[in-house]
Design a protein around this motif. Structure first.
Motif, PDB file in Angstrom:
ATOM      1  N   GLY A  36       0.788  -1.228   0.000  1.00 13.82           N
ATOM      2  CA  GLY A  36       0.000   0.000   0.000  1.00 13.82           C
ATOM      3  C   GLY A  36       0.814   1.269   0.000  1.00 13.82           C
ATOM      4  O   GLY A  36       0.319   2.335  -0.412  1.00 13.82           O
ATOM      5  N   ALA A  37       2.081   1.188   0.437  1.00 14.98           N
ATOM      6  CA  ALA A  37       2.893   2.399   0.575  1.00 14.98           C
ATOM      7  C   ALA A  37       3.127   3.137  -0.738  1.00 14.98           C
ATOM      8  O   ALA A  37       3.038   4.378  -0.764  1.00 14.98           O
ATOM      9  N   PRO A  38       3.432   2.456  -1.869  1.00 13.19           N
ATOM     10  CA  PRO A  38       3.612   3.212  -3.118  1.00 13.19           C
ATOM     11  C   PRO A  38       2.351   3.955  -3.548  1.00 13.19           C
ATOM     12  O   PRO A  38       2.428   5.066  -4.072  1.00 13.19           O
ATOM     13  N   ILE A  39       1.186   3.319  -3.340  1.00 12.25           N
ATOM     14  CA  ILE A  39      -0.073   3.991  -3.671  1.00 12.25           C
ATOM     15  C   ILE A  39      -0.221   5.247  -2.813  1.00 12.25           C
ATOM     16  O   ILE A  39      -0.533   6.335  -3.297  1.00 12.25           O
ATOM     17  N   ALA A  40       0.028   5.092  -1.505  1.00 11.84           N
ATOM     18  CA  ALA A  40      -0.112   6.218  -0.586  1.00 11.84           C
ATOM     19  C   ALA A  40       0.879   7.329  -0.917  1.00 11.84           C
ATOM     20  O   ALA A  40       0.525   8.520  -0.899  1.00 11.84           O
ATOM     21  N   THR A  41       2.114   6.955  -1.230  1.00 15.46           N
ATOM     22  CA  THR A  41       3.126   7.972  -1.532  1.00 15.46           C
ATOM     23  C   THR A  41       2.763   8.753  -2.785  1.00 15.46           C
ATOM     24  O   THR A  41       2.886   9.991  -2.831  1.00 15.46           O
ATOM     25  N   ALA A 164      -2.500  -4.052  -1.128  1.00 18.80           N
ATOM     26  CA  ALA A 164      -2.900  -3.100  -2.168  1.00 18.80           C
ATOM     27  C   ALA A 164      -4.351  -2.679  -1.997  1.00 18.80           C
ATOM     28  O   ALA A 164      -4.686  -1.488  -2.119  1.00 18.80           O
ATOM     29  N   ALA A 165      -5.225  -3.653  -1.709  1.00 16.52           N
ATOM     30  CA  ALA A 165      -6.641  -3.319  -1.522  1.00 16.52           C
ATOM     31  C   ALA A 165      -6.822  -2.407  -0.306  1.00 16.52           C
ATOM     32  O   ALA A 165      -7.527  -1.396  -0.362  1.00 16.52           O
ATOM     33  N   LEU A 166      -6.146  -2.777   0.796  1.00 18.23           N
ATOM     34  CA  LEU A 166      -6.255  -1.967   2.006  1.00 18.23           C
ATOM     35  C   LEU A 166      -5.628  -0.592   1.804  1.00 18.23           C
ATOM     36  O   LEU A 166      -6.168   0.427   2.240  1.00 18.23           O
ATOM     37  N   GLY A 167      -4.485  -0.567   1.113  1.00 15.24           N
ATOM     38  CA  GLY A 167      -3.819   0.710   0.868  1.00 15.24           C
ATOM     39  C   GLY A 167      -4.680   1.642   0.025  1.00 15.24           C
ATOM     40  O   GLY A 167      -4.816   2.825   0.329  1.00 15.24           O
ATOM     41  N   GLY A 168      -5.257   1.100  -1.057  1.00 13.72           N
ATOM     42  CA  GLY A 168      -6.123   1.924  -1.894  1.00 13.72           C
ATOM     43  C   GLY A 168      -7.360   2.399  -1.150  1.00 13.72           C
ATOM     44  O   GLY A 168      -7.752   3.564  -1.249  1.00 13.72           O
ATOM     45  N   ALA A 169      -7.975   1.476  -0.369  1.00 14.69           N
ATOM     46  CA  ALA A 169      -9.197   1.836   0.356  1.00 14.69           C
ATOM     47  C   ALA A 169      -8.919   2.875   1.440  1.00 14.69           C
ATOM     48  O   ALA A 169      -9.663   3.858   1.586  1.00 14.69           O
ATOM     49  N   ALA A 173     -10.312   6.617   1.656  1.00 12.72           N
ATOM     50  CA  ALA A 173     -11.231   6.945   2.754  1.00 12.72           C
ATOM     51  C   ALA A 173     -10.637   7.928   3.756  1.00 12.72           C
ATOM     52  O   ALA A 173     -11.331   8.833   4.229  1.00 12.72           O
ATOM     53  N   PHE A 174      -9.351   7.747   4.099  1.00 13.90           N
ATOM     54  CA  PHE A 174      -8.774   8.529   5.199  1.00 13.90           C
ATOM     55  C   PHE A 174      -7.550   9.347   4.805  1.00 13.90           C
ATOM     56  O   PHE A 174      -7.050  10.138   5.598  1.00 13.90           O
ATOM     57  N   GLY A 175      -7.015   9.098   3.606  1.00 17.99           N
ATOM     58  CA  GLY A 175      -5.817   9.810   3.200  1.00 17.99           C
ATOM     59  C   GLY A 175      -4.585   8.929   3.298  1.00 17.99           C
ATOM     60  O   GLY A 175      -4.578   7.896   3.981  1.00 17.99           O
ATOM     61  N   PRO A 176      -3.510   9.314   2.608  1.00 18.38           N
ATOM     62  CA  PRO A 176      -2.321   8.466   2.520  1.00 18.38           C
ATOM     63  C   PRO A 176      -1.533   8.328   3.814  1.00 18.38           C
ATOM     64  O   PRO A 176      -0.782   7.378   3.993  1.00 18.38           O
TER      65      PRO A 176
END
Length: 428
Positions: A36-41, A164-169, A173-176
């Motif tokens: 999830g970190a690359p998605i968040a970044t 990935a699913a949790l990172g995207g969601a 929903a709450f921000g990176p």
């Protein structure tokens, strides 16, 4: 006539040593955060008013120290206890991600802070990865290599799905910031687990100099043509794939597919492809290890093609699934080939040179991803990535050693045996 009772779970997995089980569990946990970190970044940059080019710069900042420090990490891992190096690297990465999460959550993160902390994460990975590769190779008996590496990669890849699913969601929903905080927590839990790993047999003699160890590792790497040919192939492939997954994919998702949730779904489909194919590879033992593995590489460019033609989300999800299938087909066969052909005392150094070559162009490619999209257009840049993946997958099969590297019986294998071929290979 009495029938033999079915094997218990303990007997069925008797080949899985304590170190194998701990390392697999720790890899799954850290993978949940890393997926999830690359998605968040990426969305932290975009949400802060950044451009596609700045997403590429931040990604490149993580990759550059990885490339520069990998061979140092490989040398240390063949000289020192590998589990100590992994614990230290995980703690360092956990702290750097926690600082980044705090800055993002506070809402005042600057581009230079993203660059510095991404670079810290890359340095942690450079120290961790060769030690981890050497540890898992050492923990697996060769007669069970295909099954063990498939199980390991299934665990590793299953965390891609959830992460990935949790990172995207969570990003949607709450921000990176919360996704980056989760990544930091996963690193710290993984470090605690790896602290429980048992020490391996004594590493390579430390009386030699570091420069000599580096030279010996290079000689081991360069002496196998099949090895460096595929690494050259992956230098370009990984740069293209990373540009697609870290820069172009999130940009297309943000502009056309609905944002971070859509890209998280696509990355989850990639993870499903990884795991489902792991079940197949646990039973399939192809004779031509790298020939079969490279057929999987042909699928690497399918997501870039789907994005280039502006495919709808369901088609992109299917493309990411196929890419995951290809990665597992190649990855398991690649691990089997390395364990079979590389001497044990050289595992970490050869893995370091492998990753160094494979990542060598990625910082440049990622940094240029934004400017390339400006010059060629986003669709044109994606077409270039897709075509390069296809051409390189075909070109590497011109090498006879890649086509003919054969799985050997463990009873006959030796750590420094030559590459077996069905007929004499032409002179280099």
């Amino acid at each position: 006539m009495p029938t033999q009772p079915p094997p218990t779970a303990a007997r069925r997995f008797a080949w899985a040593s304590r170190n194998f089980r701990i390392q697999t569990a720790a890899t799954v946990i850290s993978g949940l955060g890393n997926a999830g970190a690359p998605i968040a970044t990426a969305f932290a940059v975009l949400g802060n008013g950044g451009t596609t080019a700045e997403v590429g710069y931040v990604t490149a900042a993580r990759l550059l120290p990885t490339v520069l420090l990998l061979v140092v990490g490989g040398t240390l891992a063949d000289r020192l206890p590998r589990h100590h190096i992994m614990v230290a690297a995980n703690l360092f990465s956990g702290v750097s991600q926690a600082v980044l999460a705090a800055l993002v959550l506070a809402g005042n993160v600057q581009l230079w802070q993203l660059l510095v902390l991404s670079a810290a994460g890359g340095a942690g990975y450079a120290l961790y990865s060769p030690a981890a590769g050497g540890m898992i190779m050492h923990a697996v008996p060769q007669e069970h290599a295909a099954r063990a590496f498939s199980v390991f990669r299934m665990g590793q890849n299953a965390s891609q799905i959830g992460g990935a699913a949790l990172g995207g969601a969570l990003t949607a929903a709450f921000g990176p910031g919360w996704v980056l905080a989760l990544d930091a927590l996963c690193f710290l839990i993984a470090a605690a687990l790896r602290f429980l790993l048992e020490a391996e047999s004594a590493p390579a003699a430390s009386g030699s100099s570091v420069l000599r160890d580096l030279r010996e590792g290079w000689q081991e790497f360069a002496s196998r043509r099949w090895l460096w040919v595929i690494v050259l192939q992956f230098a370009v492939l990984v740069a293209c794939i990373n540009a697609v997954e870290a820069v172009y994919g999130p940009t297309v998702a943000n502009d056309r597919l609905g944002g971070a949730g859509a890209w998280g779904l696509a990355m989850s489909a990639y993870g499903v492809g990884l795991v489902v194919t792991g079940l197949l590879m646990a039973r399939w033992r192809p004779r031509r290890i790298l020939l079969v593995g490279n057929w999987g590489v042909f699928l690497f460019g399918v997501p870039a093609l789907a994005l280039a033609v502006a495919a709808p989300l369901p088609v992109l999800v299917a493309a990411m699934f196929l890419s995951g299938v290809g990665v597992t087909v190649f990855g398991v066969n690649w691990m089997v080939a390395l364990q079979q052909e590389v001497p044990e005392e050289m595992f970490s150094r050869v893995i370091a040179y492998d990753e160094l070559g494979s990542y060598s162009l990625t910082p440049i490619g990622t940094a240029l991803a934004g400017p390339a999209a400006t010059v060629l257009g986003l669709s044109g840049a994606l077409w270039a990535c897709a075509v390069l993946c296809l051409l390189l997958s075909a070109a590497v099969l011109l090498d006879p050693q890649v086509r003919r590297l054969t799985r050997r019986s463990p009873a006959r294998s030796t750590s420094d045996a030559p590459v077996p071929v069905d007929e004499p290979a032409p002179a280099s």
